[in-house]
Design an enzyme around this catalytic site. Structure first.
Site, PDB file in Angstrom:
ATOM      1  N   THR A  12       0.816  -1.220   0.000  1.00  0.00           N
ATOM      2  CA  THR A  12       0.000   0.000   0.000  1.00  0.00           C
ATOM      3  C   THR A  12       0.843   1.260   0.000  1.00  0.00           C
ATOM      4  OG1 THR A  12      -1.807  -1.119   1.109  1.00  0.00           O
ATOM      5  CG2 THR A  12      -1.733   1.250   1.372  1.00  0.00           C
ATOM      6  N   ASP A  55       1.420  -6.413  -4.687  1.00  0.00           N
ATOM      7  CA  ASP A  55       0.613  -6.568  -3.493  1.00  0.00           C
ATOM      8  C   ASP A  55       1.227  -7.781  -2.784  1.00  0.00           C
ATOM      9  OD1 ASP A  55      -2.636  -5.999  -2.608  1.00  0.00           O
ATOM     10  OD2 ASP A  55      -1.606  -7.757  -1.819  1.00  0.00           O
ATOM     11  N   SER A  56       1.370  -7.741  -1.473  1.00  0.00           N
ATOM     12  CA  SER A  56       2.128  -8.818  -0.815  1.00  0.00           C
ATOM     13  C   SER A  56       1.426 -10.172  -0.917  1.00  0.00           C
ATOM     14  CB  SER A  56       2.453  -8.468   0.632  1.00  0.00           C
ATOM     15  OG  SER A  56       1.293  -8.377   1.416  1.00  0.00           O
ATOM     16  N   SER A  57       0.144 -10.199  -1.291  1.00  0.00           N
ATOM     17  CA  SER A  57      -0.533 -11.490  -1.520  1.00  0.00           C
ATOM     18  C   SER A  57       0.123 -12.238  -2.676  1.00  0.00           C
ATOM     19  CB  SER A  57      -2.002 -11.278  -1.860  1.00  0.00           C
ATOM     20  OG  SER A  57      -2.551 -10.278  -1.072  1.00  0.00           O
ATOM     21  N   THR A  87       1.688  -4.992   3.929  1.00  0.00           N
ATOM     22  CA  THR A  87       1.543  -5.469   5.312  1.00  0.00           C
ATOM     23  C   THR A  87       0.906  -6.858   5.386  1.00  0.00           C
ATOM     24  OG1 THR A  87      -0.614  -4.401   5.540  1.00  0.00           O
ATOM     25  CG2 THR A  87       1.314  -3.128   6.231  1.00  0.00           C
ATOM     26  N   ASP A  88       0.062  -7.202   4.389  1.00  0.00           N
ATOM     27  CA  ASP A  88      -0.727  -8.434   4.502  1.00  0.00           C
ATOM     28  C   ASP A  88       0.139  -9.673   4.731  1.00  0.00           C
ATOM     29  OD1 ASP A  88      -2.958  -6.910   4.125  1.00  0.00           O
ATOM     30  OD2 ASP A  88      -3.245  -7.449   2.019  1.00  0.00           O
ATOM     31  N   GLN A 266      -4.693 -22.835  17.960  1.00  0.00           N
ATOM     32  CA  GLN A 266      -5.563 -21.763  17.482  1.00  0.00           C
ATOM     33  C   GLN A 266      -5.525 -20.562  18.423  1.00  0.00           C
ATOM     34  OE1 GLN A 266      -9.455 -23.352  16.498  1.00  0.00           O
ATOM     35  NE2 GLN A 266      -8.530 -25.130  15.544  1.00  0.00           N
TER      36      GLN A 266
END
Ligand code: ASP
Length: 332
Positions: A12, A55-57, A87-88, A266
């Site tokens: 971003t 995009d980090s994805s 950041t993702d 979890q």
């Protein structure tokens, strides 16, 4: 003046809204970082390079290796590195670099922002200035700097997609806090040998969450999925359902087929302990490894790394509980 290299990889921070729908997309903002944050040059002698703009994805293990190689090739020329990154998936890249770059002699600090640098309310300017400043200090490890906190990279998790304080470190204290001054908190890593770039990644790893009442067939189906490593996000301290034993049987079958099975938790905070409950004993009996107090991101990257670097499952199992770069706390 200290020399700092900024490696831009996307996220971003360097994005602008694109037509027709004004979705944020990586653009040409990366090369002009210094023009947009000229005050960086009062902190350090800064060079910038654009490695990729994603995009980090879309950042994959090949990008981690490229980034690691770029840093290793320039390590003698700089006093510190800043990696601007989305950041993702930033904590995955931070973990990967912490395994690849052994005993770094200088800081390697990842940062990014929740709002683009071009935005009046951006958090990118403060993050970038803070990261460049910290890159001139003696934190000789891979870190994430965000909103006043310097975190060990392989202990950090993205905790919010809204708050400017996007990262935390549930099982390890911050290395430092930046406010009116710099407050050091946890002891940074000390090099344990010469610097080297070492290893690679096998991406054939999956993470699957256990659900209450989930049928064993879901786990049996994974036998044909071509996995070399599987992380089961189990309950609490790493408990599997004991019930009719069918889930334990399905997981045991995966192990006999050569899959390295890790059981994590979890819970956000705490560590896996197979000794406390029957469900943990079952995990131990079938030959699963516990994730100790590693974050899910770091445990999965470590599994990819060990599978990609070592010769066989036996060696991976032997190396699993050995910390490489402060990513886990040894059991007492
Ligand atoms: N989608 C963006 C990325 O991870 C989000 C960000 O940078 O904050 O690349």
């Amino acid at each position: 003046m200290a020399r700092v290299l900024i490696l831009h990889t996307g996220g971003t921070l360097g994005m602008r809204p694109r037509r027709p729908d004004r979705a944020l997309a990586p653009d040409e903002f990366g090369p002009t970082l210094l023009e947009n944050v000229p005050e960086l040059t009062t902190i350090a002698d800064v060079d910038t390079r654009v490695l990729f703009q994603l995009d980090s994805s879309d950042v994959h293990p090949e990008h981690w290796v490229r980034l690691g190689r770029e840093i290793a090739d320039s390590i003698a020329d700089y006093d510190g590195f800043v990696v601007t990154h989305g950041t993702d998936a930033m904590s995955y890249t931070a973990a990967a670099l912490s395994f690849l770059l052994r005993n770094p002699p200088v800081p390697i600090i990842l940062t990014g922002s929740q709002r683009p640098l071009a935005d009046a309310r951006t958090d990118g300017r403060a993050n970038l200035v803070g990261a460049v400043d910290l890159a001139t200090h003696e934190f000789r490890e891979v870190c994430i700097y965000f909103d006043g906190l310097l975190l060990r990279g392989n202990r950090a998790r993205k905790r919010s997609s809204f708050a400017f304080s996007a990262f935390d470190s549930p099982n390890f204290p911050p290395l430092a806090e930046v406010g009116a001054g710099l407050r050091k908190i946890a002891e940074p890593l000390a090099p344990r040998g010469p610097f080297r770039l070492h290893g690679s990644f096998d991406p054939c790893v999956a993470v699957v969450r256990l659900l209450p009442g989930q049928p064993a067939s879901a786990w049996q189906a994974l036998a044909g999925a071509g996995l070399r490593g599987l992380i089961v996000e189990a309950f609490g301290v790493g408990n599997l359902p004991v019930g009719d034993g069918s889930i334990g049987e399905a997981l045991r079958h995966l192990i006999t087929r050569g899959v390295v099975l890790v059981v994590g938790s979890q819970a956000q905070k705490g560590r896996v302990d197979f000794g406390l409950y029957q469900g943990g004993r079952l995990a131990e009996q079938i030959g699963a490894l516990g994730a100790d107090d590693m974050t899910p991101e770091t445990a999965s990257v470590k599994l990819m790394y060990l599978l990609g670097t070592l010769d066989d499952a036996k060696q991976v199992k032997r190396a699993w509980h050995e910390p490489i770069a402060g990513e886990l706390t040894a059991a007492e």
